[in-house]
Design a protein around this motif. Sequence first.
Motif, PDB file in Angstrom:
ATOM      1  N   THR A   6      27.267   6.012 -18.037  1.00  0.00           N
ATOM      2  CA  THR A   6      26.042   5.240 -17.827  1.00  0.00           C
ATOM      3  C   THR A   6      26.335   3.735 -17.798  1.00  0.00           C
ATOM      4  O   THR A   6      25.809   3.001 -16.945  1.00  0.00           O
ATOM      5  CB  THR A   6      25.033   5.553 -18.954  1.00  0.00           C
ATOM      6  N   ARG A  19      21.585  10.268 -21.224  1.00  0.00           N
ATOM      7  CA  ARG A  19      21.830   9.209 -20.239  1.00  0.00           C
ATOM      8  C   ARG A  19      20.575   8.375 -19.997  1.00  0.00           C
ATOM      9  O   ARG A  19      20.633   7.145 -19.933  1.00  0.00           O
ATOM     10  CB  ARG A  19      22.301   9.867 -18.948  1.00  0.00           C
ATOM     11  N   SER A  20      19.440   9.053 -19.875  1.00  0.00           N
ATOM     12  CA  SER A  20      18.204   8.372 -19.481  1.00  0.00           C
ATOM     13  C   SER A  20      17.772   7.270 -20.440  1.00  0.00           C
ATOM     14  O   SER A  20      17.453   6.155 -19.996  1.00  0.00           O
ATOM     15  CB  SER A  20      17.072   9.395 -19.317  1.00  0.00           C
ATOM     16  N   MET A  43      17.653   3.512 -19.201  1.00  0.00           N
ATOM     17  CA  MET A  43      16.316   2.934 -19.099  1.00  0.00           C
ATOM     18  C   MET A  43      16.204   1.646 -19.915  1.00  0.00           C
ATOM     19  O   MET A  43      15.719   0.618 -19.417  1.00  0.00           O
ATOM     20  CB  MET A  43      15.274   3.952 -19.581  1.00  0.00           C
ATOM     21  N   GLN A  96      16.686   2.678 -11.314  1.00  0.00           N
ATOM     22  CA  GLN A  96      17.354   3.334 -12.435  1.00  0.00           C
ATOM     23  C   GLN A  96      16.383   3.637 -13.568  1.00  0.00           C
ATOM     24  O   GLN A  96      16.425   4.716 -14.179  1.00  0.00           O
ATOM     25  CB  GLN A  96      18.509   2.466 -12.936  1.00  0.00           C
ATOM     26  N   SER A 137      15.360   7.319 -14.512  1.00  0.00           N
ATOM     27  CA  SER A 137      15.587   7.723 -15.905  1.00  0.00           C
ATOM     28  C   SER A 137      14.335   8.367 -16.486  1.00  0.00           C
ATOM     29  O   SER A 137      14.408   9.390 -17.177  1.00  0.00           O
ATOM     30  CB  SER A 137      15.978   6.506 -16.751  1.00  0.00           C
TER      31      SER A 137
END
Length: 576
Positions: free
Chosen positions: A26, A136-137, A141, A281, A285
């Motif tokens: 990421t 990851r999100s 974010m 992104q 996300s």
Amino acid sequence: MNNLLHYARKYKKELILAIICIEAETIFELIIPMIMADIIDVGVANGNKSYILMKGGQMIAFAAVALLLGHACARFTAICGNGIGAEIRKAEFQKMQTYSFANTDRFSTSSLVTRLTSDVTTIQNSITNGMRPGFRSPVMMLTALVVSFRLNARLAMVFFIAAPLLAVILFFIIKNVRPLYGKMQGAMDLVNRAIQENLRAIRVVKAYVRGEYETDKFGEVNTYLKNTSERSFSLAALNMPAMQFVMYGTILSILWFGGNLVIGEHMKVGALTSFLSYVLQVLNSLMMFSNVFLLFTRSLTSWRRISEVLTEEPEIRDDRATDIEITRGGIQFDHVYFKYRETAKEYVLSDISFQILPGQTVGIIGQTGAAKSTLVQLIQRLYEINSGEILIDGQPIYKYTQDHLREAIGMVLQKNTLFSGTVKENLCWGKENASDEEIREACRIACVDEFIDRLDAGLNTVLGQGGVNLSGGQKQRLCIARAILKKPRILILDDSTSALDTATEQKINDGLKDALPDMTKIIISQRISSVSHGDQIIILDDGRVNAVGTHDELLNHNEIYRDIFESQQKGGGLLA
């Protein structure tokens, strides 16, 4: 969640490595838009080719590292997800082995199969497919939000409109889809039950030409599953278009306001391009995170069903067991009462009292539904009695461990059960390390030697599922041989010679008497010829002991026994 995470302990290393790979990937992906902004605002604006090539090389390097990290992440999450699924299945199966018959009666077989397969697969897929976006999100974010506010705080205010709108949509979808997931898994239970019943009774279905009826019955449950699944996934599928609607609305707003800022020279084109990359992104996300929530919602439904299996308390425990063993095989029932459910109005067995001395052969006879099979299942403690006491060798059966109690008692059930594998493998269920001589002796006593040589490969003949390539009488004799191989102190034959002719049955009884004279034998049968040689015969009538005595005593003094005897004589069931 704590209980679920318990099964991840064995894969903690892979879990940690997967999370590290996700976060590192990421970070590298988040750096790329910043490099892209420098290429446009510095390299392109100044016509500096070497700077563009240098930054382009950096972008390629970071993208390659991100690719490798993504591959490693996929590998670790696959190991983790499938491993946790295997651990849950193992725990479920082990738990089922501790169940008494009363525990298994609470779940249908089809439901247990679904909970071992489909429900575990749902959790497994949620981990495998949800771990990457789940970890990851949030990082992507938050980082993208911080950078976006640093690039242009006024333009980033659009998130305060988009984020709450997405949250409301997600809440609405999850609230309505969660109960549908439960119904969908229940519908899968029904489909499995229909398939299982049909395959198990396929000979009956064909004999009665009921294929069309069974097809219609399956069609009903299959349609119910289809409709439930359609409603569930149709509602869940709204997540993607709703998110995209908000995402593209946000992009249009940014292009409108950002374009005006560029025209007014309050913002550079590269910064706007970079800002849009971070906006995408952030919104992607949020979209990924919403999908994780949907996966999580479905897996929670499956985990609740699995938890019901794992938290089911076995009704029969060894908490009162002591270190004693069955040595003689004497049995005593002392005013025993039993019913399958505590809420049932009537007892299945009422005030059962009798005594069997070690080494005796005892017959149990009675009309259909007299609870003969239920009575002998209590001896092995497959069900727990409601009141009274059952003693073996003068000790209450709860003082023996369940494993020892069932090892000391051999039971041949009314329904013959053979497993896929060779004849020898099935016989060795009785004694795992049995020698060839012991197997031959058990086969001789059970009259298996009369047909074993006619099979394709003798003892190494492979049996189909349930022994479909054997006749009913052959299966019964194999089951008797398997029980004899245990050399139990007590042998229970629950109507297990019904498919045998009288002469073969007599040979088996004689073989048992000669080879195992000290073994206590209980024979349940509908035929008086099967029990007439016993030291005593117990007559059950409507769940109660009607009389106990020898064949001659009962024939002279008991009306029920005499009626059965006379009806079998008229029907040709003469004593051998």
